[in-house]
Design an enzyme around this catalytic site. Structure first.
Site, PDB file in Angstrom:
ATOM      1  N   CYS A 168       0.822  -1.219   0.000  1.00  0.00           N
ATOM      2  CA  CYS A 168       0.000   0.000   0.000  1.00  0.00           C
ATOM      3  C   CYS A 168       0.852   1.264   0.000  1.00  0.00           C
ATOM      4  O   CYS A 168       0.320   2.369  -0.129  1.00  0.00           O
ATOM      5  CB  CYS A 168      -0.940  -0.005   1.193  1.00  0.00           C
ATOM      6  SG  CYS A 168      -1.945  -1.484   1.295  1.00  0.00           S
ATOM      7  N   HIS A 225      -2.890   6.885   3.080  1.00  0.00           N
ATOM      8  CA  HIS A 225      -3.428   5.654   2.509  1.00  0.00           C
ATOM      9  C   HIS A 225      -4.757   5.357   3.195  1.00  0.00           C
ATOM     10  O   HIS A 225      -4.878   5.481   4.421  1.00  0.00           O
ATOM     11  CB  HIS A 225      -2.418   4.513   2.743  1.00  0.00           C
ATOM     12  CG  HIS A 225      -3.004   3.160   2.533  1.00  0.00           C
ATOM     13  ND1 HIS A 225      -3.748   2.829   1.416  1.00  0.00           N
ATOM     14  CD2 HIS A 225      -2.975   2.040   3.316  1.00  0.00           C
ATOM     15  CE1 HIS A 225      -4.122   1.572   1.519  1.00  0.00           C
ATOM     16  NE2 HIS A 225      -3.686   1.074   2.652  1.00  0.00           N
ATOM     17  N   ASN A 245     -10.337   0.043   0.656  1.00  0.00           N
ATOM     18  CA  ASN A 245      -8.871   0.135   0.691  1.00  0.00           C
ATOM     19  C   ASN A 245      -8.331  -0.425  -0.622  1.00  0.00           C
ATOM     20  O   ASN A 245      -8.368  -1.636  -0.853  1.00  0.00           O
ATOM     21  CB  ASN A 245      -8.381  -0.661   1.901  1.00  0.00           C
ATOM     22  CG  ASN A 245      -6.870  -0.731   2.013  1.00  0.00           C
ATOM     23  OD1 ASN A 245      -6.149  -0.567   1.034  1.00  0.00           O
ATOM     24  ND2 ASN A 245      -6.377  -1.013   3.197  1.00  0.00           N
TER      25      ASN A 245
HETATM   26  O1  UT7 Z   1      -3.852  -1.525   3.684  1.00  0.00           O
HETATM   27  C1  UT7 Z   1      -2.833  -2.111   4.432  1.00  0.00           C
HETATM   28  C2  UT7 Z   1      -2.864  -1.649   5.810  1.00  0.00           C
HETATM   29  N1  UT7 Z   1      -3.998  -2.238   6.472  1.00  0.00           N
HETATM   30  C3  UT7 Z   1      -4.466  -1.695   7.563  1.00  0.00           C
HETATM   31  O2  UT7 Z   1      -3.977  -0.666   7.982  1.00  0.00           O
HETATM   32  C4  UT7 Z   1      -5.571  -2.405   8.320  1.00  0.00           C
HETATM   33  C5  UT7 Z   1      -5.374  -2.235   9.795  1.00  0.00           C
HETATM   34  N2  UT7 Z   1      -6.310  -2.983  10.617  1.00  0.00           N
HETATM   35  C6  UT7 Z   1      -7.634  -2.720  10.657  1.00  0.00           C
HETATM   36  O3  UT7 Z   1      -8.122  -1.903   9.915  1.00  0.00           O
HETATM   37  C7  UT7 Z   1      -8.461  -3.407  11.711  1.00  0.00           C
HETATM   38  O4  UT7 Z   1      -7.634  -4.219  12.499  1.00  0.00           O
HETATM   39  C8  UT7 Z   1      -9.649  -4.245  11.167  1.00  0.00           C
HETATM   40  C9  UT7 Z   1     -10.704  -3.314  10.582  1.00  0.00           C
HETATM   41  C10 UT7 Z   1      -9.175  -5.224  10.105  1.00  0.00           C
HETATM   42  C11 UT7 Z   1     -10.316  -5.044  12.276  1.00  0.00           C
HETATM   43  O5  UT7 Z   1     -10.798  -4.149  13.257  1.00  0.00           O
HETATM   44  P1  UT7 Z   1     -10.438  -4.353  14.783  1.00  0.00           P
HETATM   45  O6  UT7 Z   1     -11.145  -3.316  15.529  1.00  0.00           O
HETATM   46  O7  UT7 Z   1      -8.940  -4.407  14.884  1.00  0.00           O
HETATM   47  O8  UT7 Z   1     -11.078  -5.755  15.095  1.00  0.00           O
HETATM   48  P2  UT7 Z   1     -10.477  -6.937  15.966  1.00  0.00           P
HETATM   49  O9  UT7 Z   1      -9.808  -7.909  15.055  1.00  0.00           O
HETATM   50  O10 UT7 Z   1      -9.707  -6.399  17.131  1.00  0.00           O
HETATM   51  O11 UT7 Z   1     -11.787  -7.596  16.557  1.00  0.00           O
HETATM   52  C12 UT7 Z   1     -12.647  -6.886  17.470  1.00  0.00           C
HETATM   53  C13 UT7 Z   1     -13.933  -7.666  17.638  1.00  0.00           C
HETATM   54  C14 UT7 Z   1     -13.720  -9.144  17.974  1.00  0.00           C
HETATM   55  O12 UT7 Z   1     -14.821  -9.553  18.783  1.00  0.00           O
HETATM   56  P3  UT7 Z   1     -14.656  -9.651  20.408  1.00  0.00           P
HETATM   57  O13 UT7 Z   1     -13.530 -10.611  20.627  1.00  0.00           O
HETATM   58  O14 UT7 Z   1     -14.322  -8.262  20.852  1.00  0.00           O
HETATM   59  O15 UT7 Z   1     -15.993 -10.117  20.841  1.00  0.00           O
HETATM   60  C15 UT7 Z   1     -13.844  -9.833  16.620  1.00  0.00           C
HETATM   61  O16 UT7 Z   1     -14.279 -11.155  16.734  1.00  0.00           O
HETATM   62  O17 UT7 Z   1     -14.669  -7.645  16.409  1.00  0.00           O
HETATM   63  C16 UT7 Z   1     -14.887  -8.991  15.941  1.00  0.00           C
HETATM   64  N3  UT7 Z   1     -14.728  -8.964  14.499  1.00  0.00           N
HETATM   65  C17 UT7 Z   1     -15.744  -8.770  13.656  1.00  0.00           C
HETATM   66  N4  UT7 Z   1     -17.059  -8.580  13.854  1.00  0.00           N
HETATM   67  C18 UT7 Z   1     -17.831  -8.394  12.771  1.00  0.00           C
HETATM   68  C19 UT7 Z   1     -13.566  -9.082  13.787  1.00  0.00           C
HETATM   69  N5  UT7 Z   1     -13.837  -8.958  12.473  1.00  0.00           N
HETATM   70  C20 UT7 Z   1     -15.170  -8.769  12.366  1.00  0.00           C
HETATM   71  C21 UT7 Z   1     -16.025  -8.562  11.281  1.00  0.00           C
HETATM   72  N6  UT7 Z   1     -17.346  -8.374  11.527  1.00  0.00           N
HETATM   73  N7  UT7 Z   1     -15.586  -8.526  10.000  1.00  0.00           N
END
Ligand code: UT7
Length: 352
Positions: free
Chosen positions: A123, A267, A298
């Site tokens: 990216c 980005h 993205n």
């Molecule tokens: O382009 C290259 C660079 N990329 C980036 O910069 C991406 C950086 N990372 C992110 O944007 C984020 O980490 C994500 C958007 C991918 C994920 O968001 P997050 O807030 O980091 O989610 P998480 O993995 O910490 O999960 C939080 C909660 C969990 O549930 P509990 O354990 O709190 O109950 C997950 O199970 O959200 C849940 N979860 C979801 N729920 C609904 C994880 N993915 C999903 C989903 N839909 N798709």
């Protein structure tokens, strides 16, 4: 030993002269994706800022999307393909190892015997390519360079992957770089950290995949094609802790303070990362911040030119404004520079 001579005439200042983009026709709202990943429109919007994205159809290839964006960038710069000396194309989703997409795009644009190559920096790719292009012009190696950021990441998405399926999308952005009376592209701040390679990667290489296919054929088992995978939490943590320094280095390299900025074009990875950087840098409210992720998702190497175009098209920023660009992602790699925003093509131009 004979002394080498140089015929190159270095150029004092360079700038981005014209910008064009291509957004694939199909708009995919969150509602189309949520069932396969047990998610919701509300969760995706709140956690990433994405409401919809564009996914390319079969005829919207890396080459065709690049060519349209490039023609539009040339129109904005009031230049023709024969005035371009080099094409530098950034992508991570070209599905063939050779030839370079840059060479095919150059030929598609009617260029003959033009230097053309691809850059792979995830990216951060567009900002790497931009730095490369600016230095080619500065050194007198090329007068005009076409920089392209393009992706068809939908080809690499596992529709059941809760971290990647809703984030990544498709599109192209192109910018023409050339000589200028005043400086328009500041020195790049860039780097990479290969110890975090696993944070964003293709989950298996093609040799592993072919071995898996052969084993599945022999045993009657199954095989799964390679997909892009991301440890979202690791990338998020790196982005919000490390990248403030990268932004400050890019600003310092150009002799510009946060208060001097008209626009910030990071980005489009996650709107919460953008918010965290705006806060950490103490950006004044007067700075227009690119939020193209809402309707574009993205698009990796394409996201910065596409977000620049959205800011300019909406009137939130104008050509000539001072903007900080920051690309970051797989590698992990980053690159950022301060630029003067280019002209954009007329939105009434036909799709050529
Ligand atoms: O382009 C290259 C660079 N990329 C980036 O910069 C991406 C950086 N990372 C992110 O944007 C984020 O980490 C994500 C958007 C991918 C994920 O968001 P997050 O807030 O980091 O989610 P998480 O993995 O910490 O999960 C939080 C909660 C969990 O549930 P509990 O354990 O709190 O109950 C997950 O199970 O959200 C849940 N979860 C979801 N729920 C609904 C994880 N993915 C999903 C989903 N839909 N798709």
């Amino acid at each position: 030993m004979p002394a080498l001579i140089t015929t190159a005439a270095p150029v004092a200042h360079v700038a981005a002269l014209g910008l064009g983009v291509y957004r694939p026709r199909r708009i995919v709202p969150n509602a189309e994706i949520v069932e396969a990943i047990d998610s919701s429109d509300e969760w995706i919007k709140t956690r990433s800022g994405i409401a919809s994205r564009h996914w390319a159809g079969p005829d919207e290839t890396i080459v065709t999307m690049s060519a349209v964006a490039a023609r539009r960038a040339l129109e904005a710069a009031q230049l023709t393909p024969d005035q371009v000396d080099a094409v530098v194309l950034a992508t991570s989703s070209q599905m063939v190892l050779g030839p370079s997409a840059g060479a095919v795009v150059a030929t598609e644009l009617g260029m003959h015997d033009t230097a053309a190559y691809d850059v792979s920096a995830g990216c951060a790719g567009f900002c790497y390519a931009l730095a490369n292009a600016a230095n080619l012009v500065r050194a007198g190696q090329a007068r005009h360079v076409l920089v392209i950021g393009v992706e068809r990441l939908s080809d690499l998405l596992d529709p059941t992957d809760r971290t990647c399926a809703f984030i990544f999308a498709d599109g192209a952005g192109a910018c023409v770089i050339g000589p200028s009376e005043t400086e328009g592209i500041g020195p790049v701040a860039w780097g990479s950290d290969g110890s975090q390679t696993a944070a964003i990667k293709q989950d298996k290489d093609f040799q592993e995949y072919f071995a898996e296919v052969a084993a599945a054929e022999a045993t009657g088992g199954t095989s799964q094609r390679p997909y892009i995978r991301m440890n979202g939490t690791a990338v998020f943590r790196w982005a919000v802790t490390f990248l403030e320094k990268a932004c400050r280095t890019a600003l310092g390299n150009a002799g510009v303070s946060v208060e001097d900025l008209d626009a910030f074009v990071p980005h489009q990875a996650n709107s919460r990362i953008t918010d965290a950087l705006v806060k950490a840098l103490g950006m004044p409210e007067s700075v227009a911040v690119a939020r193209d992720i809402t309707e574009t998702g993205n698009t990796s190497a394409a996201s910065i030119p596409m977000a620049m175009e959205q800011l300019l098209r909406s009137g939130e920023a104008k050509p000539g404004d001072t903007a900080l660009l920051l690309g970051f992602g797989a590698g992990l790699a980053y690159a950022g520079q301060v630029v003067r925003l280019p002209e954009i093509y007329s939105d009434t131009s036909p799709e050529k």
